[in-house]
Design an enzyme around this catalytic site. Sequence first.
Site, short mmCIF file in Angstrom:
data_model
loop_
_atom_site.label_atom_id
_atom_site.label_comp_id
_atom_site.label_asym_id
_atom_site.label_seq_id
_atom_site.Cartn_x
_atom_site.Cartn_y
_atom_site.Cartn_z
N LYS A 112 0.77 -1.30 0.04
CA LYS A 112 -0.02 0.05 0.02
C LYS A 112 0.96 1.15 -0.13
O LYS A 112 0.57 2.04 -0.85
CB LYS A 112 -0.94 -0.14 1.31
CG LYS A 112 -1.89 -1.04 1.47
CD LYS A 112 -2.74 -0.99 2.44
CE LYS A 112 -2.09 -0.95 3.83
NZ LYS A 112 -1.53 -2.35 4.07
N THR A 113 1.93 1.44 1.05
CA THR A 113 2.54 2.44 1.03
C THR A 113 3.37 2.60 -0.36
O THR A 113 3.80 3.78 -0.60
CB THR A 113 3.44 2.28 2.24
OG1 THR A 113 2.59 2.21 3.54
CG2 THR A 113 4.31 3.53 2.54
N ASP A 116 -1.92 7.75 4.05
CA ASP A 116 -1.58 6.55 4.06
C ASP A 116 -2.04 6.07 5.56
O ASP A 116 -2.54 7.25 6.52
CB ASP A 116 -0.03 6.66 4.35
CG ASP A 116 0.43 5.00 4.11
OD1 ASP A 116 -0.22 3.96 4.14
OD2 ASP A 116 1.81 4.85 4.17
N GLU A 117 -2.31 5.01 6.08
CA GLU A 117 -2.63 4.45 7.25
C GLU A 117 -3.98 5.01 7.71
O GLU A 117 -4.25 5.41 8.78
CB GLU A 117 -1.66 4.77 8.47
CG GLU A 117 -0.26 4.38 8.26
CD GLU A 117 0.01 2.73 8.84
OE1 GLU A 117 -0.95 2.24 9.14
OE2 GLU A 117 1.11 2.31 8.53
N GLN A 135 -5.45 -3.21 11.05
CA GLN A 135 -4.07 -2.50 11.69
C GLN A 135 -4.75 -1.35 12.51
O GLN A 135 -3.88 -0.32 12.95
CB GLN A 135 -3.32 -2.23 10.83
CG GLN A 135 -2.61 -3.55 10.17
CD GLN A 135 -1.34 -3.13 9.53
OE1 GLN A 135 -0.37 -2.57 9.82
NE2 GLN A 135 -1.47 -3.33 7.90
N ARG A 176 5.13 -7.47 11.14
CA ARG A 176 6.57 -6.42 10.71
C ARG A 176 7.55 -7.39 10.16
O ARG A 176 8.66 -6.95 9.91
CB ARG A 176 6.92 -5.85 11.90
CG ARG A 176 6.04 -4.81 12.60
CD ARG A 176 5.40 -3.70 11.42
NE ARG A 176 4.16 -4.09 11.25
CZ ARG A 176 3.56 -3.56 10.23
NH1 ARG A 176 4.31 -3.03 9.18
NH2 ARG A 176 2.23 -4.08 9.46
N1 LIG Z 1 4.94 -5.23 -6.48
C1 LIG Z 1 5.89 -5.47 -5.66
N2 LIG Z 1 7.03 -5.99 -5.94
C2 LIG Z 1 7.80 -6.41 -4.96
N3 LIG Z 1 8.00 -6.04 -3.75
C3 LIG Z 1 7.01 -5.17 -3.39
C4 LIG Z 1 5.82 -4.85 -4.16
N4 LIG Z 1 4.85 -3.92 -3.58
C5 LIG Z 1 5.55 -3.84 -2.39
N5 LIG Z 1 6.73 -4.39 -2.13
C6 LIG Z 1 7.67 -4.53 -1.04
O1 LIG Z 1 6.71 -5.09 0.17
C7 LIG Z 1 6.97 -4.67 1.30
C8 LIG Z 1 5.72 -3.94 1.97
O2 LIG Z 1 5.36 -3.00 1.27
P1 LIG Z 1 4.73 -1.95 2.10
O3 LIG Z 1 5.26 -1.44 3.03
O4 LIG Z 1 4.46 -0.71 0.96
O5 LIG Z 1 3.26 -2.58 2.65
P2 LIG Z 1 1.88 -2.06 3.29
O6 LIG Z 1 1.02 -2.42 2.67
O7 LIG Z 1 2.17 -0.37 3.27
O8 LIG Z 1 2.27 -2.63 4.63
P3 LIG Z 1 1.73 -2.02 6.02
O9 LIG Z 1 0.19 -2.43 6.06
O10 LIG Z 1 2.58 -3.00 7.08
O11 LIG Z 1 1.87 -0.55 6.08
C9 LIG Z 1 8.24 -3.62 1.18
O12 LIG Z 1 9.41 -4.13 1.22
C10 LIG Z 1 8.00 -3.25 -0.48
O13 LIG Z 1 8.95 -2.64 -1.02
MG LIG Z 2 2.16 0.74 4.80
#
Ligand SMILES: Nc1ncnc2c1ncn2[C@@H]1O[C@H](COP(=O)(O)OP(=O)(O)OP(=O)(O)O)[C@@H](O)[C@H]1O
Ligand SMILES: [Mg+2]
Length: 719
Positions: free
Chosen positions: A34-35, A224-225, A255, A602
């Site tokens: 997402k981020t 975000d969040e 979360q 995490r």
């Molecule tokens: N399409 C993708 N291909 C490879 N790696 C990815 C891809 N999308 C995200 N990632 C990697 O996966 C990990 C998690 O991504 P991210 O932090 O954006 O998740 P999130 O959904 O924001 O998580 P959270 O809910 O914990 O905030 C990061 O290391 C990111 O670089």
């Molecule tokens: Mg995130």
Amino acid sequence: MELGMLSGLNEMQQLAVTTTEGSIRVIAGAGSGKTRALTNRYAYLVNALGIEPSNLLCVTFTNKASQEMKRRVKKLIGGERDTGYISTYHGFCVRILREDIHHLFYPKNFLILDTEDQKTILREIYEELQLKINDSKFNRILKKIAEMKMDTEYVYQLMNRENPIDPEKTEDQDRKIILMYLKKQKRVYGLDFDDLMNFTFVLFKEYKKVLEKWQDHLHYIQVDEFQDSSSRQFELIRLLSEKHKNLFVVGDPDQTIYEWRGADPKFIVHFEKWYPDCQTIFLNQNYRSTPEILEIGNSLIRNNKLRVDKDMFTESPSGLKVIHYHGKSEQEEAKWILNQIKHLVKEKGSRLSQIAILYRANYLSRFIEQELIHENIEYAIFGGFKFFERKEIKDALALLRLLAFGDDLSFLRIVNTPKRQIGKKRIQLLREWAEQEGLTLYDTLKKYAQHEQFQRTKAQEFVQAIESLKVKKDEVAVSDLLQDVLQATGYEALIREDGDQDRLDNVMELQRSLVQYEASYGEDLSLEYYLQMLTLYTENDREDDKDSVKLMTIHTAKGLEYPYVFLIGMSENILPNERSLRDRKEYALEEERRLAYVAITRAEKELYLTESEGFTGRGQKKYPSRFIFELDEERCRHIGVMDRNLEEEAKEVIRVARRLQTQPETEAAHDEGAKVHHPVFGEGIIESIDEKKQMYMVHFETMEITRPISWSFKGLTKE
Ligand SMILES: Nc1ncnc2c1ncn2[C@@H]1O[C@H](COP(=O)(O)OP(=O)(O)OP(=O)(O)O)[C@@H](O)[C@H]1O
Ligand SMILES: [Mg+2]
């Protein structure tokens, strides 16, 4: 060029990035990118659509998160671009107020007050009223002040020039203190964190033109969040996005961990209520964790009833099972963790900074810290380490604040450090003169530095030092100014003389962080802006570049990821915490489970859950957390001997607690306004009903009291 921003994203993420118009919500589990999608979308808007970064607001949850996002965005759009609108809610309010607060008769160089400053003001008031000072009283008053600030009414009081706040008019002591507080706050043009939001709201409400200007300005807004936004924060976003209607929010309802502070996941879950035309995008591939960790997280969170199940998958290769360690004592738990850490470093080539230790509450770090110190392993605490609350740092910043704002708070803090013979008596005198002449304390001292009352003091020298630096404050870099002011006022000499290396190191560290901040800020950083932003920093956000194990609470770990994660203190009454169990309310327990879920998710490669026997701080016998028993057994390996009795006992404790918790929700037997009778308090009227807590607020007429009474109390009968 577009491909740059889209590579490394899956199809759904690409859709999220390229759907730029209208309202879009992304709901997805932890680690689903997402981020990353949000960051790339920012870059896409700038690079592919030609949107100016200053027309693009991007709200993150912590300063740390916003710094990280800025860093990544800069990589994609080029380092010279201004990314000032990547910010927290509070940070953005500061931006707005700096530009427009003059409408509310405040200067743009207003002062931001943190809890320490608030207490300094209270201390003064208590002295004036000759009341005994104690910290718990302060906390109670601060809570009352915060309650008052749930509403914006007081902002109007502060602005009212014809009818200024008059503490003399009230007899009630608390009320008097609160009014005095407001008055003093106004006097230094200080805003605390609540005020930042409230002033912004009042500004927008009263000055439609100002609101329109900002609405006009913000073509795109991203958050975000989003699951942890409070209703006020959501209100702010809604107002700002009303004109262009391009709003992009991402979040994970599982979360939500700030309900206790007003977060409400309904804004993301029922987003369509406010934005009927919104598009929803789901991401369901996890990129962060091994299948084992992912499944452990899922098996846990599935126990929450108030949620929508998400279907997540991962293509990451299988890893180790998740380890649950049970120790006979806290020391054993700590020793085992340390052995594990050494093993990771030696056998698996892990760096210390790839390891995180997470816990439910700050005090839990102590037992593990002792062991880390004992074993000589570098570690850093995010959150508990209150760098900016240390005396010498506050002093150094007070010197800078005095240069920038000339406010009384900073003045009082450092006027007599080092000693300048300006003690209590002379301060009192200054206060009287200042009152008469309507000047700040500093300006009063400046005016009367030669007065006979100050002849035997170092007032003159002090004023000269400050004045000479004030002249050049806009010409030199803030970091240089810091050095100058520390020398010119004799502060540096003071700590050198004391020979306190720690304090000296800390001041140097401040200097170093300033240089770093200036470098990353890009354009010329003004002293005023630096100080305003700094107060917003919570201790959580301190950068740490050493190779060290990271310790932090689960709340602080939000949004972050680490290859190796230890979640320690997994005992009943710790996680879930005692209050959630005592409340016997399902929603409180569910927030605890979400916390455990955030912690678990995490981890990238390996996850360790640890707990031990003994007693909690409150003297309760410790049992393994119920969450341990909820995990998918197939993906879990247990280490350490838990004797059968203990396991049975633990399960029984949990069974009993659970039975209590799952008692069917009672319904309110009485309506609002109903007349009721209480065996002790007598006759009363139900003023309101709290559905969540299952309580009535009853006003008992004869005793003139209002009391919360539980729905389940059978003694409350209809009149
Ligand atoms: N399409 C993708 N291909 C490879 N790696 C990815 C891809 N999308 C995200 N990632 C990697 O996966 C990990 C998690 O991504 P991210 O932090 O954006 O998740 P999130 O959904 O924001 O998580 P959270 O809910 O914990 O905030 C990061 O290391 C990111 O670089
Ligand atoms: Mg995130």
